[in-house]
Design a protein around this motif. Structure first.
Motif, PDB file in Angstrom:
ATOM      1  N   GLN A  73     -59.874 -15.568  45.675  1.00  0.00           N
ATOM      2  CA  GLN A  73     -60.489 -14.823  44.579  1.00  0.00           C
ATOM      3  C   GLN A  73     -59.420 -14.310  43.624  1.00  0.00           C
ATOM      4  OE1 GLN A  73     -63.611 -11.901  45.656  1.00  0.00           O
ATOM      5  NE2 GLN A  73     -63.071 -12.404  47.760  1.00  0.00           N
ATOM      6  N   VAL A  74     -59.824 -14.122  42.368  1.00  0.00           N
ATOM      7  CA  VAL A  74     -58.980 -13.451  41.385  1.00  0.00           C
ATOM      8  C   VAL A  74     -59.813 -12.389  40.699  1.00  0.00           C
ATOM      9  CG1 VAL A  74     -57.463 -15.431  40.944  1.00  0.00           C
ATOM     10  CG2 VAL A  74     -59.462 -15.078  39.512  1.00  0.00           C
ATOM     11  N   LYS A  75     -59.111 -11.409  40.155  1.00  0.00           N
ATOM     12  CA  LYS A  75     -59.778 -10.382  39.353  1.00  0.00           C
ATOM     13  C   LYS A  75     -59.243 -10.490  37.937  1.00  0.00           C
ATOM     14  CE  LYS A  75     -60.836  -5.534  38.863  1.00  0.00           C
ATOM     15  NZ  LYS A  75     -60.747  -4.189  39.445  1.00  0.00           N
ATOM     16  N   LEU A  76     -60.134 -10.725  36.991  1.00  0.00           N
ATOM     17  CA  LEU A  76     -59.747 -10.676  35.589  1.00  0.00           C
ATOM     18  C   LEU A  76     -59.494  -9.212  35.280  1.00  0.00           C
ATOM     19  CD1 LEU A  76     -59.312 -12.069  32.860  1.00  0.00           C
ATOM     20  CD2 LEU A  76     -61.748 -11.717  32.399  1.00  0.00           C
ATOM     21  N   ASP A  77     -58.247  -8.860  35.054  1.00  0.00           N
ATOM     22  CA  ASP A  77     -57.862  -7.459  34.892  1.00  0.00           C
ATOM     23  C   ASP A  77     -57.950  -7.014  33.437  1.00  0.00           C
ATOM     24  OD1 ASP A  77     -57.011  -5.059  36.090  1.00  0.00           O
ATOM     25  OD2 ASP A  77     -54.909  -5.489  35.650  1.00  0.00           O
ATOM     26  N   ASN A  78     -57.575  -7.887  32.527  1.00  0.00           N
ATOM     27  CA  ASN A  78     -57.601  -7.580  31.095  1.00  0.00           C
ATOM     28  C   ASN A  78     -57.980  -8.814  30.300  1.00  0.00           C
ATOM     29  OD1 ASN A  78     -56.320  -4.782  30.939  1.00  0.00           O
ATOM     30  ND2 ASN A  78     -54.749  -5.893  32.072  1.00  0.00           N
ATOM     31  N   LEU A  79     -58.739  -8.606  29.249  1.00  0.00           N
ATOM     32  CA  LEU A  79     -58.982  -9.634  28.241  1.00  0.00           C
ATOM     33  C   LEU A  79     -59.271  -8.869  26.955  1.00  0.00           C
ATOM     34  CD1 LEU A  79     -60.909 -12.934  28.476  1.00  0.00           C
ATOM     35  CD2 LEU A  79     -61.117 -11.495  26.472  1.00  0.00           C
ATOM     36  N   PHE A  80     -58.312  -8.905  26.030  1.00  0.00           N
ATOM     37  CA  PHE A  80     -58.423  -8.143  24.792  1.00  0.00           C
ATOM     38  C   PHE A  80     -57.963  -8.976  23.612  1.00  0.00           C
ATOM     39  CE2 PHE A  80     -57.895  -4.670  27.926  1.00  0.00           C
ATOM     40  CZ  PHE A  80     -58.966  -3.860  27.569  1.00  0.00           C
ATOM     41  N   VAL A  81     -58.625  -8.773  22.471  1.00  0.00           N
ATOM     42  CA  VAL A  81     -58.173  -9.316  21.195  1.00  0.00           C
ATOM     43  C   VAL A  81     -58.177  -8.168  20.184  1.00  0.00           C
ATOM     44  CG1 VAL A  81     -58.912 -11.687  21.606  1.00  0.00           C
ATOM     45  CG2 VAL A  81     -60.470 -10.102  20.499  1.00  0.00           C
ATOM     46  N   LEU A  82     -57.346  -8.293  19.167  1.00  0.00           N
ATOM     47  CA  LEU A  82     -57.325  -7.277  18.113  1.00  0.00           C
ATOM     48  C   LEU A  82     -58.708  -7.172  17.467  1.00  0.00           C
ATOM     49  CD1 LEU A  82     -53.886  -8.071  16.456  1.00  0.00           C
ATOM     50  CD2 LEU A  82     -54.515  -5.946  17.631  1.00  0.00           C
ATOM     51  N   PRO A  83     -59.087  -5.980  17.019  1.00  0.00           N
ATOM     52  CA  PRO A  83     -60.432  -5.774  16.454  1.00  0.00           C
ATOM     53  C   PRO A  83     -60.812  -6.752  15.345  1.00  0.00           C
ATOM     54  CG  PRO A  83     -59.398  -3.665  16.817  1.00  0.00           C
ATOM     55  CD  PRO A  83     -58.350  -4.714  17.110  1.00  0.00           C
ATOM     56  N   GLU A  84     -59.874  -7.115  14.495  1.00  0.00           N
ATOM     57  CA  GLU A  84     -60.208  -8.035  13.391  1.00  0.00           C
ATOM     58  C   GLU A  84     -60.525  -9.447  13.867  1.00  0.00           C
ATOM     59  OE1 GLU A  84     -55.625  -7.397  13.055  1.00  0.00           O
ATOM     60  OE2 GLU A  84     -57.362  -6.230  13.709  1.00  0.00           O
ATOM     61  N   TYR A  85     -60.277  -9.736  15.136  1.00  0.00           N
ATOM     62  CA  TYR A  85     -60.573 -11.057  15.704  1.00  0.00           C
ATOM     63  C   TYR A  85     -61.779 -11.044  16.638  1.00  0.00           C
ATOM     64  CZ  TYR A  85     -56.014 -12.314  13.832  1.00  0.00           C
ATOM     65  OH  TYR A  85     -54.962 -12.543  12.990  1.00  0.00           O
ATOM     66  N   ILE A  86     -62.339  -9.856  16.888  1.00  0.00           N
ATOM     67  CA  ILE A  86     -63.504  -9.743  17.765  1.00  0.00           C
ATOM     68  C   ILE A  86     -64.716 -10.374  17.085  1.00  0.00           C
ATOM     69  CG2 ILE A  86     -65.144  -8.094  18.816  1.00  0.00           C
ATOM     70  CD1 ILE A  86     -62.729  -6.249  19.352  1.00  0.00           C
ATOM     71  N   GLY A  87     -65.496 -11.125  17.867  1.00  0.00           N
ATOM     72  CA  GLY A  87     -66.702 -11.765  17.344  1.00  0.00           C
ATOM     73  C   GLY A  87     -66.447 -13.072  16.620  1.00  0.00           C
ATOM     74  N   LYS A  88     -65.240 -13.601  16.723  1.00  0.00           N
ATOM     75  CA  LYS A  88     -64.888 -14.841  16.018  1.00  0.00           C
ATOM     76  C   LYS A  88     -64.536 -15.978  16.963  1.00  0.00           C
ATOM     77  CE  LYS A  88     -63.536 -12.354  11.933  1.00  0.00           C
ATOM     78  NZ  LYS A  88     -62.484 -11.917  11.039  1.00  0.00           N
ATOM     79  N   GLY A  89     -64.852 -15.808  18.247  1.00  0.00           N
ATOM     80  CA  GLY A  89     -64.633 -16.877  19.213  1.00  0.00           C
ATOM     81  C   GLY A  89     -63.316 -16.824  19.959  1.00  0.00           C
ATOM     82  N   PHE A  90     -62.457 -15.869  19.639  1.00  0.00           N
ATOM     83  CA  PHE A  90     -61.149 -15.823  20.293  1.00  0.00           C
ATOM     84  C   PHE A  90     -61.235 -15.318  21.731  1.00  0.00           C
ATOM     85  CE2 PHE A  90     -60.215 -15.696  15.754  1.00  0.00           C
ATOM     86  CZ  PHE A  90     -59.403 -16.815  15.659  1.00  0.00           C
ATOM     87  N   GLY A  91     -62.171 -14.423  22.003  1.00  0.00           N
ATOM     88  CA  GLY A  91     -62.387 -13.984  23.380  1.00  0.00           C
ATOM     89  C   GLY A  91     -62.842 -15.148  24.248  1.00  0.00           C
ATOM     90  N   SER A  92     -63.747 -15.962  23.716  1.00  0.00           N
ATOM     91  CA  SER A  92     -64.207 -17.158  24.444  1.00  0.00           C
ATOM     92  C   SER A  92     -63.066 -18.155  24.639  1.00  0.00           C
ATOM     93  CB  SER A  92     -65.360 -17.825  23.693  1.00  0.00           C
ATOM     94  OG  SER A  92     -66.471 -16.976  23.670  1.00  0.00           O
TER      95      SER A  92
END
Length: 149
Positions: A73-92
């Motif tokens: 098992q692994v734990k995804l500990d962090n996944l962050f993008v700068l606010p100006e990139y949120i909602g633009k597919g970079f998190g995916s």
């Protein structure tokens, strides 16, 4: 855009991204300060854990990190993008890289504690909620989620 392994020198930039991204969800400056220890990425953390940056030309705009656990098992500990990139597919984009990486390493399950505002993001990818816990903010609950690979 490309994804590359983080260097210990990236710790200040990754901490900045973490705090700005968290603040995007409407948390006060006081709350962000109260979470300072949890939102700080140290050189030691980068040295001891897999951390990968999302780079736009030469600028780090996001990252993810994970913890290796027992029983494949692994734990995804962090996944962050700068606010100006949120909602633009970079998190995916980051999530797809993460999932491909851990599948190649033969892990069988991923768990994570989701920011409440990001729960739907993780559900769309295929995570299911298996529990929750109350945070330091009264009546704010962090979903515990998992995905079998």
């Amino acid at each position: 855009m490309n994804i590359q392994k983080a260097n210990i020198e990236d710790h200040i930039r990754l901490t900045e991204i973490t705090k700005k991204s968290k603040a995007y969800w409407g948390y006060s400056e006081e709350q962000i300060l109260a979470w300072d220890n949890q939102l700080t990425i140290t050189q030691d953390y980068i040295e001891k854990n897999p951390v990968f940056n999302l780079v736009d030309e030469t600028k780090i705009i996001g990252y993810y990190s994970y913890l290796k656990l027992e029983n494949n098992q692994v734990k995804l500990d962090n996944l962050f993008v700068l606010p100006e990139y949120i909602g633009k597919g970079f998190g995916s984009f980051l999530m797809n890289d993460f999932l491909e990486r851990i599948r190649n390493e033969k892990y069988e399950k991923v768990i994570l504690d989701s920011e409440p505002n990001a729960e739907q993001f993780y559900q769309k990818i295929g995570f299911i909620k298996i529990g929750e816990f109350e945070t330091s903010i009264k009546n704010r609950f962090m979903p515990i989620m998992e995905m079998k690979l």
